[in-house]
Design a protein around this motif. Structure first.
Motif, mmCIF file in Angstrom:
data_model
loop_
_atom_site.group_PDB
_atom_site.id
_atom_site.type_symbol
_atom_site.label_atom_id
_atom_site.label_comp_id
_atom_site.label_asym_id
_atom_site.label_seq_id
_atom_site.Cartn_x
_atom_site.Cartn_y
_atom_site.Cartn_z
ATOM 1 N N GLU A 96 0.838 -1.206 0.000
ATOM 2 C CA GLU A 96 0.000 0.000 0.000
ATOM 3 C C GLU A 96 0.871 1.253 0.000
ATOM 4 O OE1 GLU A 96 -4.170 -0.817 2.247
ATOM 5 O OE2 GLU A 96 -2.461 -0.514 3.554
ATOM 6 N N THR A 144 0.811 -2.062 -6.477
ATOM 7 C CA THR A 144 0.083 -1.359 -5.423
ATOM 8 C C THR A 144 -1.216 -2.091 -5.117
ATOM 9 O OG1 THR A 144 0.990 0.749 -6.186
ATOM 10 C CG2 THR A 144 -0.904 0.850 -4.719
ATOM 11 N N SER A 161 -4.459 -2.813 -1.853
ATOM 12 C CA SER A 161 -5.156 -2.323 -0.660
ATOM 13 C C SER A 161 -5.658 -3.514 0.125
ATOM 14 C CB SER A 161 -6.339 -1.423 -1.037
ATOM 15 O OG SER A 161 -5.893 -0.175 -1.519
ATOM 16 N N TRP A 177 -6.648 -9.058 0.642
ATOM 17 C CA TRP A 177 -6.171 -7.905 -0.126
ATOM 18 C C TRP A 177 -6.756 -7.913 -1.536
ATOM 19 C CZ3 TRP A 177 -3.293 -8.698 -4.620
ATOM 20 C CH2 TRP A 177 -2.836 -10.021 -4.833
ATOM 21 N N ASP A 230 -5.131 -2.318 -6.044
ATOM 22 C CA ASP A 230 -5.696 -0.981 -5.886
ATOM 23 C C ASP A 230 -5.881 -0.331 -7.254
ATOM 24 O OD1 ASP A 230 -6.533 1.481 -5.057
ATOM 25 O OD2 ASP A 230 -4.818 1.914 -3.778
ATOM 26 N N GLY A 232 -7.236 4.477 -5.643
ATOM 27 C CA GLY A 232 -6.637 5.470 -4.758
ATOM 28 C C GLY A 232 -5.900 6.589 -5.473
#
Length: 474
Positions: A18, A78, A80, A300, A303, A306
């Motif tokens: 993250e 990446t 989240s 998880w 991502d 974001g």
């Protein structure tokens, strides 16, 4: 006659995070991997490079500068977490990890915080992450990595010792700190855990102390869990989760009951991280009925939403393809960094110009912080960057008008005479028409399709970095 053997596929290392992947942390992860596996590897001038295909970002980074015959390539993506996510998951496999089926080899929590700044956030606030992840990946190696940028205290606090010993007891390895083996060792019994907590300095009058009391087949653990009328007291959630998990690891089969928690039945939501942990370990809340927990299906996900996707991208491109570098970072949802002074010292950035006045209602006393600050030495320029989603670009433009306090208190004092530029970096948007209609305050856009779009008045360092990135990939 020689027999031909089919070449065996060499796995990749996949590092999912993250956070903005920092080279010093990546180096530690690589060294840990080769050491644990008894293999040879060489590290030389690590760089994190965005992978492009036909001029578009693939939302994958490649880490170059690491050579190991047992590792094909090192990729970074990446992600989240669904709840209480550690900072890094590491997979050793050929294909890109699947969040629904693949299990990581390592789960790593990184922190810059130690006793020097905070007793609670350095240990307690992180504990719940290791407890929570066990329900998904019990066999994954857990590591607490201290990436200290402010010197470690010569004498650790009682809180630090107690918290670290609990981490060691529940199977978490500690990296990045010097630990005295005579002090920092796993607890050997429930009695030792209780006695250790009892011997610590008592909480100030008026506070609810964390205490462990054994009465027959019940262990009572006191600690306040309510904050701002919610079940959200992170340091205590971490501490009480770790105490409970440590008790279970030491063989406690009886009840564990939280007391003096300050909660009401209305505060208990089935998807709250403490409720999920309580269900996992078997924790009760005194005087309340525990709701049936609704665990997340997966730990998880990749991502794709974001705003930090854009600011992390520009951060990595600038530092990999130019001589410029960050002197402050605060990527949305990530751990706040330190401000790097002109002498190279790391200092904590205040949240308020006057904390008392702010708490009394003077909201203009807050220090509005950029998401990223870059020092462009060659141009004698500092770039203050606000990250936003494309749809919220006007909000980002409004935010950069509020950087006066940060610039006056930190930049102008430490870097007098340098020109300061403010710009907005966006993630999102699709069509070419959208990109061409952007406001002049927008310095760079990373679209959802991977397009790299420079603004009309993009900082010069952005232009240099993107041009060299495109040239690198041909």
């Amino acid at each position: 006659m020689f027999k031909l053997f089919k070449k065996k596929t060499v796995p990749n290392l996949w590092i999912l995070t993250e956070e903005r992947p920092k080279k010093e942390v990546l180096k530690t992860i690589l060294l840990k991997f080769v050491q644990d596996n008894g293999i040879s590897g060489f590290i030389d001038n690590l760089r994190v490079l965005p992978v492009l295909e036909k001029g578009k970002f693939t939302f994958t980074y490649e880490l170059v500068g690491f050579r190991c015959n047992k590792v094909n390539k090192v990729f970074i993506k990446t992600v989240s977490g669904s709840s209480s996510f550690v900072d890094f998951l590491v997979f050793y496999q050929a294909k890109e990890p699947d969040p629904t089926t693949d299990k990581p080899d390592y789960a790593i929590e990184e922190t810059k915080t130690d006793d020097q700044e905070s007793r609670n956030t350095g240990v307690y606030q992180r504990c719940s992450k290791f407890v929570y992840i066990n329900s998904f990946f019990p066999r994954t190696r857990k590591i607490m990595l201290y990436n200290l940028q402010i010197g470690q205290k010569e004498r650790p606090t009682e809180t630090n010792i107690f918290g670290t010993r609990m981490l060691l007891t529940i199977g978490v390895e500690i990296l990045g700190k010097k630990l005295d083996g005579k002090i920092f060792k796993p607890f050997s019994s429930i009695e030792e855990l209780i006695a250790s907590k009892e011997s610590m300095r008592k909480a100030p009058s008026g506070n609810v102390p964390i205490e462990i009391k054994r009465e027959g087949n019940i262990i009572f653990v006191s600690g306040r869990l309510v904050k701002s009328d919610r079940l959200a007291h992170d340091p205590n959630i971490g501490a009480l989760s770790a105490i409970s998990d440590t008790l279970r690891k030491l063989g406690w089969k009886g009840e564990i009951v939280m007391t003096r928690h300050g909660l009401g039945q209305k505060h208990l939501e089935s998807n709250n991280k403490f409720i999920l942990i309580a269900s996992q370990i078997g924790i009760k809340l005194d005087g309340l009925t525990m709701p049936k927990a609704k665990p997340h299906a997966q730990y998880w996900r990749y991502d794709t939403e974001g705003e930090k996707i854009g600011t992390i991208f520009i951060h990595l491109v600038v530092e990999s393809f130019t001589e410029a570098y960050s002197i402050y970072e605060n990527h949305a949802g990530s751990e706040r960094g330190y401000f790097v002074t002109s002498s190279g010292e790391c200092v904590t950035v205040d949240k308020y110009t006057d904390r008392v006045a702010y708490k009394s209602g003077e909201k203009d006393k807050i220090i509005n912080l950029p998401d990223l600050t870059i020092l462009d030495v060659s141009r004698k320029e500092i770039v203050n960057i606000e990250g936003e989603m494309y749809k919220n670009r006007l909000k980002g433009i409004e935010q950069i008008s509020l950087f006066d306090a940060f610039e006056n208190l930190y930049i102008k004092k430490q870097y007098p005479g340098l020109h300061v530029v403010r710009t907005v970096v966006l993630y999102g948007g699709h069509s070419e028409a959208e990109m061409l209609a952007i406001e002049i305050e927008i310095g760079f856009i990373l679209s959802r399709d991977g397009d790299l779009v420079l603004g009309v008045k993009a900082p010069g360092i952005f232009k240099d970095a993107i041009e060299r990135l495109l040239d690198f990939w041909g």
